[in-house]
Design a protein around this motif. Structure first.
Motif, PDB file in Angstrom:
ATOM      1  N   GLU A   1       0.824  -1.200   0.000  1.00  0.00           N
ATOM      2  CA  GLU A   1       0.000   0.000   0.000  1.00  0.00           C
ATOM      3  C   GLU A   1       0.862   1.255   0.000  1.00  0.00           C
ATOM      4  O   GLU A   1       0.561   2.233  -0.699  1.00  0.00           O
ATOM      5  CB  GLU A   1      -0.930  -0.007   1.212  1.00  0.00           C
ATOM      6  N   ALA A   2       1.941   1.238   0.791  1.00  0.00           N
ATOM      7  CA  ALA A   2       2.839   2.398   0.823  1.00  0.00           C
ATOM      8  C   ALA A   2       3.489   2.615  -0.537  1.00  0.00           C
ATOM      9  O   ALA A   2       3.623   3.754  -1.007  1.00  0.00           O
ATOM     10  CB  ALA A   2       3.908   2.198   1.900  1.00  0.00           C
ATOM     11  N   ALA A   3       3.887   1.516  -1.185  1.00  0.00           N
ATOM     12  CA  ALA A   3       4.491   1.632  -2.518  1.00  0.00           C
ATOM     13  C   ALA A   3       3.479   2.180  -3.515  1.00  0.00           C
ATOM     14  O   ALA A   3       3.810   3.025  -4.360  1.00  0.00           O
ATOM     15  CB  ALA A   3       5.013   0.274  -2.973  1.00  0.00           C
ATOM     16  N   HIS A   4       2.227   1.682  -3.411  1.00  0.00           N
ATOM     17  CA  HIS A   4       1.181   2.175  -4.310  1.00  0.00           C
ATOM     18  C   HIS A   4       0.936   3.665  -4.096  1.00  0.00           C
ATOM     19  O   HIS A   4       0.806   4.434  -5.059  1.00  0.00           O
ATOM     20  CB  HIS A   4      -0.103   1.385  -4.079  1.00  0.00           C
ATOM     21  N   LEU A   5       0.864   4.081  -2.820  1.00  0.00           N
ATOM     22  CA  LEU A   5       0.653   5.494  -2.522  1.00  0.00           C
ATOM     23  C   LEU A   5       1.813   6.341  -3.018  1.00  0.00           C
ATOM     24  O   LEU A   5       1.617   7.462  -3.518  1.00  0.00           O
ATOM     25  CB  LEU A   5       0.460   5.687  -1.014  1.00  0.00           C
ATOM     26  N   ALA A   6       3.030   5.824  -2.873  1.00  0.00           N
ATOM     27  CA  ALA A   6       4.202   6.573  -3.347  1.00  0.00           C
ATOM     28  C   ALA A   6       4.145   6.749  -4.860  1.00  0.00           C
ATOM     29  O   ALA A   6       4.425   7.843  -5.384  1.00  0.00           O
ATOM     30  CB  ALA A   6       5.481   5.838  -2.938  1.00  0.00           C
ATOM     31  N   VAL A   7       3.780   5.672  -5.575  1.00  0.00           N
ATOM     32  CA  VAL A   7       3.651   5.771  -7.037  1.00  0.00           C
ATOM     33  C   VAL A   7       2.537   6.750  -7.404  1.00  0.00           C
ATOM     34  O   VAL A   7       2.680   7.565  -8.317  1.00  0.00           O
ATOM     35  CB  VAL A   7       3.388   4.372  -7.636  1.00  0.00           C
ATOM     36  N   GLN A   8       1.414   6.661  -6.666  1.00  0.00           N
ATOM     37  CA  GLN A   8       0.284   7.556  -6.936  1.00  0.00           C
ATOM     38  C   GLN A   8       0.660   9.013  -6.697  1.00  0.00           C
ATOM     39  O   GLN A   8       0.332   9.894  -7.505  1.00  0.00           O
ATOM     40  CB  GLN A   8      -0.904   7.165  -6.057  1.00  0.00           C
ATOM     41  N   GLU A   9       1.350   9.284  -5.586  1.00  0.00           N
ATOM     42  CA  GLU A   9       1.762  10.655  -5.290  1.00  0.00           C
ATOM     43  C   GLU A   9       2.753  11.167  -6.316  1.00  0.00           C
ATOM     44  O   GLU A   9       2.713  12.344  -6.703  1.00  0.00           O
ATOM     45  CB  GLU A   9       2.364  10.736  -3.880  1.00  0.00           C
ATOM     46  N   ALA A  10       3.660  10.304  -6.771  1.00  0.00           N
ATOM     47  CA  ALA A  10       4.611  10.717  -7.806  1.00  0.00           C
ATOM     48  C   ALA A  10       3.879  11.050  -9.106  1.00  0.00           C
ATOM     49  O   ALA A  10       4.200  12.042  -9.779  1.00  0.00           O
ATOM     50  CB  ALA A  10       5.640   9.605  -8.042  1.00  0.00           C
TER      51      ALA A  10
END
Length: 280
Positions: free
Chosen positions: A51-60
């Motif tokens: 989830e953190a990786a997904h959020l990081a990709v989404q924020e980027a």
């Protein structure tokens, strides 16, 4: 040792063996429980990491979009005082408040008293001016969702500058009503708009601080034509109680002596990312 003693010894040894087996089984269950808990924690950690990786990709991805799309800033003047009133307007919303005929037939509220129930459904509205500036990198299409229009003129929010009407991008209906016009706002440009914060006379007597009290609002909708663009919504709301009860006269209301109670709230921009709404 006789047979009875041997039997007793056998029973004792069997009981001890059973106790050892039970203890061993409990130890095994405890170890298994810890193993399951450890596995669950590892699974939860893996899910959290995903989830953190997904959020990081989404924020980027959002950051890349934010750098390229339009970004509007909305400022508002205080509502014009006194409000306008017209007893002949259809309160269903069919009349356009900035139509020249409606404007000609409307007048600023004065010291006359509003008597209920005769005047309760008369329409009263504030005219509010504001400016919107595009500080982003791309051209925006913008419209006012509500009773409002873009105009040419000046504003003390941008002193010393005459602001033109932004070009019309499209009109949604054949009646060419200003309610359905989309305008083009290029990077670095500013537009002047006005809108009508309307309620019935009876609605304006409610305390705006109370939950559920009537409030008047419009929204600016800003969007572009890119598939991976954004749609921004900025809400403006007037909260006011311009009328006060006349002492010793039941059902009589009059305008307050000051405009201090009439103010505008500009809410933070709500942004939708179109790329996140596309089907997988």
């Amino acid at each position: 040792m006789n047979l009875q003693d041997a039997a007793d010894l056998g029973t004792t040894l069997a009981a001890i063996a059973t106790g050892v087996l039970v203890w061993f089984g409990l130890k095994q269950l405890s170890a298994l429980k810890k193993q399951v808990e450890t596995g669950q924690q590892s699974s939860d950690a893996a899910v959290s990491a995903a989830e953190a990786a997904h959020l990081a990709v989404q924020e980027a991805a959002r950051a890349r979009v934010d750098e390229q799309v339009a970004r509007v800033v909305v400022l508002s003047e205080r509502p014009q005082w006194p409000p306008l009133v017209n007893p002949h307007i259809d309160t269903s919303g069919q009349d356009r408040l900035f139509d020249p005929m409606v404007q000609h037939a409307s007048a600023p509220a004065g010291r006359e008293e509003f008597i209920f129930p005769e005047s309760a459904n008369h329409l009263m509205w504030f005219v509010v001016h504001g400016i919107v500036a595009n500080e982003g990198r791309s051209t925006a299409r913008i419209r006012i969702a509500g009773e409002g229009e873009f105009i040419a003129g000046e504003s003390h929010l941008l002193p010393g500058e005459t602001i033109p009407v932004p070009p019309i991008a499209s009109e949604w209906r054949s009646d060419r009503s200003y309610l359905y016009r989309e305008h083009v706002l290029r990077p670095g440009q500013t537009a002047l708009f006005r809108w009508a914060a309307s309620n019935t006379v009876a609605d304006w007597t409610a305390d705006p601080a109370e939950p559920g009290a009537p409030r008047a609002s419009v929204s600016l909708e800003v969007f572009d034509s890119a598939v991976h663009g954004v749609i921004d919504t900025v809400k403006l709301e007037v909260r006011s109680r311009p009328l006060q009860a006349v002492p010793l006269r039941a059902g009589h209301w009059a305008l307050t002596d000051t405009a201090a109670d009439a103010d505008v709230i500009v809410f933070p921009t709500q942004r939708r990312y179109l790329s996140e709404e596309l089907p997988d």
